[in-house]
Design an enzyme around this catalytic site. Structure first.
Site, mmCIF file in Angstrom:
data_model
loop_
_atom_site.group_PDB
_atom_site.id
_atom_site.type_symbol
_atom_site.label_atom_id
_atom_site.label_comp_id
_atom_site.label_asym_id
_atom_site.label_seq_id
_atom_site.Cartn_x
_atom_site.Cartn_y
_atom_site.Cartn_z
ATOM 1 N N ARG A 37 -22.257 -69.227 -22.519
ATOM 2 C CA ARG A 37 -22.949 -70.511 -22.325
ATOM 3 C C ARG A 37 -24.116 -70.386 -21.349
ATOM 4 N NH1 ARG A 37 -17.759 -74.463 -22.737
ATOM 5 N NH2 ARG A 37 -18.034 -74.892 -24.946
ATOM 6 N N LYS A 202 -6.044 -81.072 -38.871
ATOM 7 C CA LYS A 202 -5.814 -82.485 -39.196
ATOM 8 C C LYS A 202 -6.953 -83.106 -39.971
ATOM 9 C CE LYS A 202 -3.204 -83.703 -35.065
ATOM 10 N NZ LYS A 202 -3.408 -84.456 -33.821
ATOM 11 N N GLY A 352 -14.611 -74.209 -33.046
ATOM 12 C CA GLY A 352 -14.199 -73.001 -32.340
ATOM 13 C C GLY A 352 -13.638 -71.915 -33.233
ATOM 14 N N GLY A 375 -17.101 -80.867 -30.425
ATOM 15 C CA GLY A 375 -17.119 -82.320 -30.654
ATOM 16 C C GLY A 375 -18.505 -82.800 -31.049
HETATM 17 P P1 AMP Z 1 -9.059 -77.625 -35.869
HETATM 18 O O1 AMP Z 1 -9.036 -77.586 -34.378
HETATM 19 O O2 AMP Z 1 -8.756 -78.957 -36.462
HETATM 20 O O3 AMP Z 1 -10.312 -76.989 -36.456
HETATM 21 O O4 AMP Z 1 -7.834 -76.752 -36.347
HETATM 22 C C1 AMP Z 1 -7.698 -75.425 -36.004
HETATM 23 C C2 AMP Z 1 -6.254 -75.089 -36.028
HETATM 24 O O5 AMP Z 1 -5.711 -75.434 -37.284
HETATM 25 C C3 AMP Z 1 -5.996 -73.619 -35.826
HETATM 26 O O6 AMP Z 1 -5.269 -73.431 -34.649
HETATM 27 C C4 AMP Z 1 -5.151 -73.247 -37.050
HETATM 28 O O7 AMP Z 1 -4.075 -72.407 -36.735
HETATM 29 C C5 AMP Z 1 -4.625 -74.574 -37.517
HETATM 30 N N1 AMP Z 1 -4.245 -74.521 -38.930
HETATM 31 C C6 AMP Z 1 -5.045 -74.274 -39.971
HETATM 32 N N2 AMP Z 1 -4.337 -74.251 -41.115
HETATM 33 C C7 AMP Z 1 -3.057 -74.463 -40.786
HETATM 34 C C8 AMP Z 1 -1.842 -74.547 -41.505
HETATM 35 N N3 AMP Z 1 -1.844 -74.383 -42.828
HETATM 36 N N4 AMP Z 1 -0.702 -74.815 -40.843
HETATM 37 C C9 AMP Z 1 -0.727 -74.981 -39.513
HETATM 38 N N5 AMP Z 1 -1.826 -74.916 -38.764
HETATM 39 C C10 AMP Z 1 -2.986 -74.660 -39.386
#
Ligand code: AMP
Length: 395
Positions: A37, A202, A352, A375
């Site tokens: 950064r 999510k 990330g 974000g």
């Molecule tokens: P995000 O912060 O929403 O971009 O999500 C990233 C996280 O989603 C990472 O830590 C991944 O391990 C998790 N992730 C992605 N696919 C899956 C899955 N099928 N089951 C559980 N966790 C997941």
């Protein structure tokens, strides 16, 4: 609309207040573990110094509770900056707008730097208070925003300070310029086909992004755990997979709205536990056995997504296709990264995990832009306008 950058301001002999993002990770001994950064801000910093400006840098670091906390001092960042700028005088003010800051700002000579102590040691920063902002604004002749990761916020240093400096140049730094160029300009007038790939844990985090991108993309490919909420919405079996049952109606809406544009996985790589050495099976989407959970997109989906990406002229990617930190469930994420790197498309990577996958695979030079703001980049993809950027001078 394009914003003016620091390149167009005559900074010689002027005091230039730059909001940077020096929110670097520190270990338990206060040592910086990744100085990316700080290095990302160097083009703006050097541009001011080389043209004889007097540079005042302000940033937050971590989440101190509105009061000084030695754990979150910016001193290590100032020291690292001094190492990165050999021959330049880099001072550190032990307060943000107090006696030391005032004295060190007053003593600045052309081509030298003072780094102010952590903005968040002052309650006025997060609250966006004017009296705090007025002290910062009084320091300078020019305001620069080069803190993309904070652009979606309305902290004092991002909004109240430039507001109070109306009439003086208020411009963006080169890092923010690049982020805007890719996250808004490239997307608002994309070369087509324009493909978005969205993954992660999510669906709730990315609803507005999916909605906005469905309006402007030719295809939106879905991966990660959020795919299982879509699977539920189409009556599929998801076993023990991570799902958001309260978002099923919304997923139905997005499916109806998206039509052919919204592309869901056709197969799933499942495990009977959340671990690398679990029993594994690949099944068709919507047919996950009761005691298994989906942990990655399957090989057919990887192939299908790679084919779609291959023909794209613009690609936006945010979020991993599976549990990318736990091989072999990183295969889908790697396949997507490979396809993007080989596509020759204008490619914009945010978030990330997707950024980490690109770096880890050595593809950082093969993509157009890796966004520095989690974000902030998501909110830009939602099509949101940021006050902190809007109020900067138009080019
Ligand atoms: P995000 O912060 O929403 O971009 O999500 C990233 C996280 O989603 C990472 O830590 C991944 O391990 C998790 N992730 C992605 N696919 C899956 C899955 N099928 N089951 C559980 N966790 C997941």
């Amino acid at each position: 609309m394009a914003k003016k950058t620091i390149a167009s301001v005559d900074v010689a002999g002027k005091k230039v207040l730059v909001r940077v993002d020096f929110n670097v990770p520190l270990d338990e001994n206060g040592k910086i573990t990744d100085d990316r950064r700080i290095r990302m801000a160097l083009p703006t910093i050097k541009s001011v110094l080389e043209r004889g400006g007097k540079l005042i840098l302000m940033s937050h670091l971590g989440r101190p509770k509105d009061a000084p906390d030695p754990k979150f001092t910016l001193k290590p960042a100032a020291e690292r900056l001094a190492e990165l700028l050999p021959g330049t005088k880099v001072e550190f003010a032990t307060d943000t707008v107090g006696e030391d800051a005032v004295a060190k700002v007053a003593a600045l000579t052309d081509g030298s730097v003072v780094v102010l102590e952590n903005l968040r040691f002052q309650p006025g920063e997060k609250k966006g208070l004017e009296d705090f902002a007025a002290k910062l604004a009084s320091f300078a002749d020019v305001y620069v925003n080069d803190a993309f990761g904070t652009c979606h916020r309305t902290d004092a240093s991002m909004v109240a300070v430039p507001k109070l400096m109306e009439g003086k140049p208020r411009v963006c730094g080169f890092l923010v310029e690049k982020e805007i160029k890719y996250l808004t300009d490239a997307i608002s007038n994309p070369q087509r086909p324009f493909v978005a790939i969205l993954g992660g844990a999510k669906v709730s985090d990315k609803i507005m992004v999916i909605k906005n991108l469905l309006g402007i993309c030719d295809k939106v490919l879905i991966g990660g755990a959020m795919a299982y909420t879509f699977s539920l919405a189409t009556g599929g079996k998801v076993g023990k997979s991570l799902v958001e049952p309260d978002k099923v109606d919304l997923a139905k809406e997005l499916i109806a709205e998206g039509g052919d544009k919204l592309v869901l996985p056709v197969d799933v790589h499942c495990g009977d536990a959340f671990s690398a050495d679990c029993n594994k099976v690949v099944v068709a989407s919507g047919q996950i056995p009761d005691d298994y959970e989906g942990l990655d997109i399957g090989p057919e989906t990887s192939k299908k997504y790679a084919e779609i990406v291959k023909d794209a002229k613009t690609v936006v990617w945010n979020g991993p296709m599976g549990v990318s930190e736990m091989p072999p469930f990183d295969a889908g994420t790697r396949a997507v990264a490979d396809a993007i790197a080989g596509s020759g498309a204008i490619s914009i990577i945010g978030g990330g995990d997707s950024a980490a996958a690109i770096q880890k695979l050595g593809y950082a030079d093969k993509v157009s832009h890796v966004s520095t703001g989690g974000g902030a980049s998501l909110e830009m993809l939602e099509g949101k306008k940021f006050v902190a950027v809007e109020l900067l001078d138009e080019a």
